[in-house]
Design a protein around this motif. Structure first.
Motif, mmCIF file in Angstrom:
data_model
loop_
_atom_site.group_PDB
_atom_site.id
_atom_site.type_symbol
_atom_site.label_atom_id
_atom_site.label_comp_id
_atom_site.label_asym_id
_atom_site.label_seq_id
_atom_site.Cartn_x
_atom_site.Cartn_y
_atom_site.Cartn_z
ATOM 1 N N TYR A 62 -10.586 3.726 -4.820
ATOM 2 C CA TYR A 62 -11.362 3.841 -6.040
ATOM 3 C C TYR A 62 -11.652 5.184 -6.278
ATOM 4 O O TYR A 62 -12.092 6.134 -5.522
ATOM 5 C CB TYR A 62 -12.507 2.998 -5.879
ATOM 6 N N GLN A 63 -11.246 5.407 -7.658
ATOM 7 C CA GLN A 63 -11.511 6.809 -7.984
ATOM 8 C C GLN A 63 -12.821 7.382 -8.122
ATOM 9 O O GLN A 63 -13.799 6.692 -7.942
ATOM 10 C CB GLN A 63 -11.041 7.075 -9.400
ATOM 11 N N ASN A 64 -13.175 8.718 -7.583
ATOM 12 C CA ASN A 64 -14.463 9.354 -7.520
ATOM 13 C C ASN A 64 -14.831 9.642 -9.029
ATOM 14 O O ASN A 64 -15.125 10.653 -9.580
ATOM 15 C CB ASN A 64 -14.385 10.597 -6.853
ATOM 16 N N PHE A 65 -15.342 8.551 -9.656
ATOM 17 C CA PHE A 65 -15.798 8.598 -10.968
ATOM 18 C C PHE A 65 -16.832 7.625 -11.198
ATOM 19 O O PHE A 65 -16.641 6.447 -11.106
ATOM 20 C CB PHE A 65 -14.470 8.311 -12.204
ATOM 21 N N GLY A 66 -18.214 8.259 -11.417
ATOM 22 C CA GLY A 66 -19.260 7.345 -11.526
ATOM 23 C C GLY A 66 -19.763 7.014 -10.390
ATOM 24 O O GLY A 66 -19.372 7.522 -9.161
ATOM 25 N N HIS A 109 -7.502 11.313 8.455
ATOM 26 C CA HIS A 109 -8.525 9.984 8.608
ATOM 27 C C HIS A 109 -7.862 8.953 7.544
ATOM 28 O O HIS A 109 -7.940 8.977 6.550
ATOM 29 C CB HIS A 109 -9.549 10.504 8.222
ATOM 30 N N ALA A 110 -7.461 7.964 8.298
ATOM 31 C CA ALA A 110 -6.732 6.800 7.533
ATOM 32 C C ALA A 110 -7.750 5.790 7.410
ATOM 33 O O ALA A 110 -8.488 5.350 8.183
ATOM 34 C CB ALA A 110 -5.726 6.300 8.271
ATOM 35 N N ARG A 111 -7.610 4.972 6.333
ATOM 36 C CA ARG A 111 -8.527 3.823 5.989
ATOM 37 C C ARG A 111 -7.617 2.783 5.161
ATOM 38 O O ARG A 111 -6.918 3.229 4.371
ATOM 39 C CB ARG A 111 -9.826 4.224 5.064
ATOM 40 N N ILE A 112 -7.870 1.598 5.857
ATOM 41 C CA ILE A 112 -7.241 0.292 5.090
ATOM 42 C C ILE A 112 -8.366 -0.730 4.779
ATOM 43 O O ILE A 112 -9.175 -0.879 5.809
ATOM 44 C CB ILE A 112 -6.155 -0.264 5.895
ATOM 45 N N GLU A 148 -7.552 -1.098 -0.651
ATOM 46 C CA GLU A 148 -7.396 0.255 -0.501
ATOM 47 C C GLU A 148 -6.440 0.531 0.503
ATOM 48 O O GLU A 148 -6.542 0.019 1.657
ATOM 49 C CB GLU A 148 -8.766 1.053 -0.351
ATOM 50 N N GLY A 149 -5.878 1.763 0.613
ATOM 51 C CA GLY A 149 -5.064 2.231 1.607
ATOM 52 C C GLY A 149 -4.825 3.804 1.529
ATOM 53 O O GLY A 149 -4.137 4.238 0.452
ATOM 54 N N ASN A 186 -15.917 -12.365 -2.243
ATOM 55 C CA ASN A 186 -14.958 -11.396 -1.552
ATOM 56 C C ASN A 186 -15.201 -11.438 0.260
ATOM 57 O O ASN A 186 -16.333 -11.582 0.419
ATOM 58 C CB ASN A 186 -14.917 -9.825 -2.224
ATOM 59 N N ALA A 187 -13.953 -11.226 0.777
ATOM 60 C CA ALA A 187 -14.085 -10.921 1.958
ATOM 61 C C ALA A 187 -13.046 -9.703 2.394
ATOM 62 O O ALA A 187 -12.165 -9.634 1.805
ATOM 63 C CB ALA A 187 -13.627 -12.135 2.772
ATOM 64 N N ASN A 188 -13.607 -8.836 2.810
ATOM 65 C CA ASN A 188 -13.064 -7.412 3.311
ATOM 66 C C ASN A 188 -12.890 -7.176 4.765
ATOM 67 O O ASN A 188 -13.813 -7.416 5.611
ATOM 68 C CB ASN A 188 -13.420 -6.314 2.347
ATOM 69 N N LEU A 189 -11.730 -6.626 5.178
ATOM 70 C CA LEU A 189 -11.646 -5.991 6.528
ATOM 71 C C LEU A 189 -11.131 -4.740 6.474
ATOM 72 O O LEU A 189 -10.234 -4.185 5.821
ATOM 73 C CB LEU A 189 -10.437 -6.684 7.233
ATOM 74 N N PHE A 190 -12.127 -3.946 7.006
ATOM 75 C CA PHE A 190 -11.787 -2.311 6.730
ATOM 76 C C PHE A 190 -11.443 -1.911 8.207
ATOM 77 O O PHE A 190 -12.141 -2.176 9.274
ATOM 78 C CB PHE A 190 -13.099 -1.638 6.468
#
Length: 284
Positions: free
Chosen positions: A108-112, A50-53, A87-88, A37-41
């Motif tokens: 991603y949900q706050n589960f686990g 506070h925004a996150r992509i 994610e966004g 995988n390759a991700n750009l945050f």
């Protein structure tokens, strides 16, 4: 902005023992080096907002890419080149003034407890990793207590056709505590998810391709509990997750199979130290 790239090498064309790795084509040919995988945050702050992509590219059969659902063939995976907005979301919070927060968007949900892009996911991760678009409200206090509740659109519409990502039709609730006692740090967390068809394992070909159908008599909820203790340089943690109903499956050929309330338990232990000037950790 931050970037992350993960890749792996395998001398085997078909590495079926690792569920999220890309499988060989039907001809048996495959490359030896894969881009996992390759991700750009990208993030930004404006007052309480506070925004996150998170832009992701997935070349391998990861937990988060487009796997095609149960029954997808190994040959189909070799052409997988998925680029997606993984994610966004926007979080409204100011913990200097209030322990409350609200999150809106796709996340991603706050589960686990898990690592979303683990090359080798834990067993419990298959029953915990959940992604969807919706809203989460929570509390994260300086006293160690935390809690959240979220509603979101079911991500896996191919399994549960009543779900629609544009509608908030599933939910999760969590509560936890972290503190210290006699010099040891500890934490514990409980979670409940109302719909197991949203879990990442439902999209994982290696876990589902042995069955022509995978259903529950009614939609199953999921319970999880995880926690850990650390003292000095040592730490130990455990993570347990279980579906609350049986899964009725049909193997290829029509043989009926009942998977009785499947569950997973992970136990980890580790030791932290400095290797030169770099913090390091080893574990089993």
């Amino acid at each position: 902005a931050q970037a992350n790239i993960d890749a792996y090498y395998s001398s085997e064309a078909n590495f079926a023992s690792v569920p999220q790795m890309k499988q060989a084509a039907a001809t048996g040919s495959a490359s030896s080096i894969y881009l996992h995988n390759a991700n750009l945050f990208v993030g930004g702050d404006m007052g309480w907002a506070h925004a996150r992509i998170n832009l992701g590219y997935f070349d391998a059969d990861t937990m988060t890419g487009n796997k095609g659902g149960a029954g997808a063939t190994a040959a189909a995976l070799t052409s997988e080149n998925t680029f997606t907005l993984d994610e966004g979301y926007v979080t409204f919070s100011n913990f200097a003034k209030s322990p409350m927060y609200v999150k809106l968007g796709k996340f991603y949900q706050n589960f686990g407890t898990y690592k979303a892009y683990a090359m080798v996911p834990s067993l419990s991760q298959f029953f915990e990793q959940t992604q969807g678009t919706g809203a989460e409200a929570g509390y994260a206090g300086a006293n160690g207590f935390s809690a959240s509740i979220a509603g979101f659109g079911g991500a896996n519409t191919s399994v549960n056709t009543t779900n629609n990502r544009s509608h908030v039709d599933d939910w999760t609730i969590n509560a936890g505590y972290a503190g210290k006692y006699n010099g040891a740090g500890f934490h514990v967390k409980l979670g409940f998810l109302d719909n197991e068809s949203d879990l990442a394992w439902r999209n994982n070909v290696d876990l589902t391709s042995n069955f022509s159908t995978l259903t529950t008599s009614n939609t199953s909820s999921v319970f999880e509990i995880d926690g850990g203790v650390n003292m000095n340089n040592f730490d130990v943690s455990a993570n347990f997750a279980r579906l609350n109903k049986d899964i009725n499956a049909s193997a290829h050929g029509g043989t009926a199979v009942v998977i009785s309330k499947p569950w997973a338990l992970d136990v980890d232990a580790g030791y932290s130290f400095n290797a030169g000037n770099y913090p390091s950790h080893v574990g089993v």
